[in-house]
Design a protein around this motif. Structure first.
Motif, PDB file in Angstrom:
ATOM      1  N   SER A 107       9.834   3.801   1.882  1.00 29.99           N
ATOM      2  CA  SER A 107       9.444   3.094   0.671  1.00 29.99           C
ATOM      3  C   SER A 107       8.125   2.370   0.904  1.00 29.99           C
ATOM      4  N   ASP A 108       7.530   1.914  -0.185  1.00 25.16           N
ATOM      5  CA  ASP A 108       6.299   1.129  -0.084  1.00 25.16           C
ATOM      6  C   ASP A 108       6.538  -0.130   0.738  1.00 25.16           C
ATOM      7  N   MET A 109       7.717  -0.714   0.591  1.00 24.56           N
ATOM      8  CA  MET A 109       8.036  -1.935   1.331  1.00 24.56           C
ATOM      9  C   MET A 109       8.111  -1.642   2.831  1.00 24.56           C
ATOM     10  N   ASP A 110       8.686  -0.495   3.201  1.00 23.93           N
ATOM     11  CA  ASP A 110       8.751  -0.116   4.616  1.00 23.93           C
ATOM     12  C   ASP A 110       7.342   0.030   5.187  1.00 23.93           C
ATOM     13  N   THR A 111       6.484   0.685   4.436  1.00 28.79           N
ATOM     14  CA  THR A 111       5.108   0.886   4.867  1.00 28.79           C
ATOM     15  C   THR A 111       4.390  -0.452   5.008  1.00 28.79           C
ATOM     16  N   LEU A 112       4.648  -1.344   4.087  1.00 27.19           N
ATOM     17  CA  LEU A 112       4.036  -2.667   4.120  1.00 27.19           C
ATOM     18  C   LEU A 112       4.505  -3.463   5.338  1.00 27.19           C
ATOM     19  N   PHE A 113       5.816  -3.462   5.595  1.00 25.70           N
ATOM     20  CA  PHE A 113       6.329  -4.177   6.763  1.00 25.70           C
ATOM     21  C   PHE A 113       5.800  -3.567   8.059  1.00 25.70           C
ATOM     22  N   ARG A 114       5.716  -2.256   8.102  1.00 26.88           N
ATOM     23  CA  ARG A 114       5.176  -1.588   9.301  1.00 26.88           C
ATOM     24  C   ARG A 114       3.737  -2.038   9.521  1.00 26.88           C
ATOM     25  N   ALA A 115       2.962  -2.085   8.472  1.00 30.66           N
ATOM     26  CA  ALA A 115       1.558  -2.478   8.596  1.00 30.66           C
ATOM     27  C   ALA A 115       1.435  -3.925   9.063  1.00 30.66           C
ATOM     28  N   LEU A 116       2.310  -4.784   8.577  1.00 30.00           N
ATOM     29  CA  LEU A 116       2.242  -6.209   8.916  1.00 30.00           C
ATOM     30  C   LEU A 116       2.891  -6.534  10.256  1.00 30.00           C
ATOM     31  N   SER A 117       3.565  -5.579  10.857  1.00 22.93           N
ATOM     32  CA  SER A 117       4.316  -5.851  12.085  1.00 22.93           C
ATOM     33  C   SER A 117       3.431  -6.017  13.314  1.00 22.93           C
ATOM     34  N   ASP A 118       2.190  -5.609  13.241  1.00 27.12           N
ATOM     35  CA  ASP A 118       1.316  -5.668  14.406  1.00 27.12           C
ATOM     36  C   ASP A 118       0.356  -6.853  14.321  1.00 27.12           C
ATOM     37  N   PRO A 119       0.246  -7.658  15.377  1.00 20.95           N
ATOM     38  CA  PRO A 119      -0.638  -8.829  15.333  1.00 20.95           C
ATOM     39  C   PRO A 119      -2.108  -8.467  15.123  1.00 20.95           C
ATOM     40  N   ALA A 120      -2.535  -7.338  15.661  1.00 21.67           N
ATOM     41  CA  ALA A 120      -3.939  -6.931  15.466  1.00 21.67           C
ATOM     42  C   ALA A 120      -4.204  -6.643  13.988  1.00 21.67           C
ATOM     43  N   ARG A 121      -3.254  -6.006  13.321  1.00 24.09           N
ATOM     44  CA  ARG A 121      -3.444  -5.709  11.895  1.00 24.09           C
ATOM     45  C   ARG A 121      -3.406  -6.991  11.067  1.00 24.09           C
ATOM     46  N   ARG A 122      -2.555  -7.932  11.447  1.00 20.53           N
ATOM     47  CA  ARG A 122      -2.549  -9.215  10.728  1.00 20.53           C
ATOM     48  C   ARG A 122      -3.871  -9.946  10.937  1.00 20.53           C
ATOM     49  N   LEU A 135      -3.173  -2.136   1.766  1.00 21.93           N
ATOM     50  CA  LEU A 135      -3.620  -3.509   1.999  1.00 21.93           C
ATOM     51  C   LEU A 135      -5.125  -3.582   2.208  1.00 21.93           C
ATOM     52  N   VAL A 136      -5.715  -2.448   2.550  1.00 25.46           N
ATOM     53  CA  VAL A 136      -7.153  -2.374   2.794  1.00 25.46           C
ATOM     54  C   VAL A 136      -7.711  -1.176   2.034  1.00 25.46           C
ATOM     55  N   GLU A 137      -8.852  -1.404   1.439  1.00 22.18           N
ATOM     56  CA  GLU A 137      -9.606  -0.317   0.808  1.00 22.18           C
ATOM     57  C   GLU A 137     -10.826  -0.076   1.673  1.00 22.18           C
ATOM     58  N   LYS A 138     -11.098   1.184   1.963  1.00 19.13           N
ATOM     59  CA  LYS A 138     -12.196   1.544   2.853  1.00 19.13           C
ATOM     60  C   LYS A 138     -13.197   2.391   2.077  1.00 19.13           C
ATOM     61  N   ARG A 139     -14.461   2.058   2.250  1.00 16.53           N
ATOM     62  CA  ARG A 139     -15.535   2.797   1.584  1.00 16.53           C
ATOM     63  C   ARG A 139     -16.576   3.174   2.628  1.00 16.53           C
ATOM     64  N   ASN A 191      -7.122  -5.752   0.004  1.00 11.86           N
ATOM     65  CA  ASN A 191      -6.450  -5.581  -1.271  1.00 11.86           C
ATOM     66  C   ASN A 191      -5.110  -6.288  -1.144  1.00 11.86           C
ATOM     67  N   ALA A 192      -5.026  -7.512  -1.602  1.00 14.91           N
ATOM     68  CA  ALA A 192      -3.828  -8.330  -1.417  1.00 14.91           C
ATOM     69  C   ALA A 192      -2.723  -8.031  -2.429  1.00 14.91           C
ATOM     70  N   ALA A 193      -2.991  -7.186  -3.401  1.00 14.52           N
ATOM     71  CA  ALA A 193      -2.001  -6.917  -4.456  1.00 14.52           C
ATOM     72  C   ALA A 193      -0.633  -6.481  -3.914  1.00 14.52           C
ATOM     73  N   PRO A 194      -0.557  -5.586  -2.901  1.00 15.09           N
ATOM     74  CA  PRO A 194       0.775  -5.202  -2.414  1.00 15.09           C
ATOM     75  C   PRO A 194       1.565  -6.369  -1.829  1.00 15.09           C
ATOM     76  N   MET A 195       0.881  -7.410  -1.399  1.00 14.91           N
ATOM     77  CA  MET A 195       1.587  -8.568  -0.854  1.00 14.91           C
ATOM     78  C   MET A 195       2.349  -9.313  -1.942  1.00 14.91           C
ATOM     79  N   ARG A 196       1.941  -9.121  -3.190  1.00 13.66           N
ATOM     80  CA  ARG A 196       2.652  -9.738  -4.313  1.00 13.66           C
ATOM     81  C   ARG A 196       4.078  -9.209  -4.384  1.00 13.66           C
ATOM     82  N   ASP A 197       4.242  -7.897  -4.187  1.00 10.35           N
ATOM     83  CA  ASP A 197       5.586  -7.305  -4.182  1.00 10.35           C
ATOM     84  C   ASP A 197       6.419  -7.884  -3.040  1.00 10.35           C
ATOM     85  N   LEU A 198       5.792  -8.039  -1.895  1.00 14.97           N
ATOM     86  CA  LEU A 198       6.476  -8.628  -0.746  1.00 14.97           C
ATOM     87  C   LEU A 198       6.870 -10.068  -1.037  1.00 14.97           C
ATOM     88  N   ARG A 199       5.978 -10.810  -1.644  1.00 15.28           N
ATOM     89  CA  ARG A 199       6.263 -12.206  -1.984  1.00 15.28           C
ATOM     90  C   ARG A 199       7.434 -12.289  -2.972  1.00 15.28           C
TER      91      ARG A 199
END
Length: 112
Positions: free
Chosen positions: A6-21, A60-64, A75-83
């Motif tokens: 799920s999107d939530m699983d992907t979000l938690f996985r992304a936030l689980s690493d201190p370097a990514r935070r 969480l990040v947009e790359k150009r 892109n902080a919008a997905p954090m709204r769902d987490l909140r």
């Protein structure tokens, strides 16, 4: 076993690493290149790029790409769902703490 991601699983996985935070905190101050994000982490460009890729997958990040440079933006919008999801538990604990406070007051009143 069927694998469901799920999107939530992907979000938690992304936030689980201190370097990514750390990368997200850096991007909260404004856009940065992958190289700029790698420098304070004492990490190679390739290592930082892998972390950024995980954050991009979690939206969480947009790359150009500008020429040969990859510029990243938060892109902080997905954090709204987490909140919103966490707020459900906040209400749960708030109700439990209110009940505990009431029980303590009742106990103290009974003692006097």
């Amino acid at each position: 076993m069927v694998e469901y991601k799920s999107d939530m699983d992907t979000l938690f996985r992304a936030l689980s690493d201190p370097a990514r935070r750390h990368i997200l905190m850096a991007l909260s101050e404004g856009p940065a290149t992958v190289g700029q994000l790698a420098a304070p982490l004492d990490m190679s460009f390739a290592g930082a790029s892998k972390h950024v890729h995980v954050l991009v997958e979690a939206r969480l990040v947009e790359k150009r790409k500008i020429g040969r440079t990859q510029v990243c933006r938060l892109n902080a919008a997905p954090m709204r769902d987490l909140r919103n999801w966490l707020d459900q538990y906040s209400r749960f604990w708030s109700d439990r703490l209110d009940a505990l406070e009431s029980a303590v007051k009742d106990y103290e009143n009974d003692r006097h």
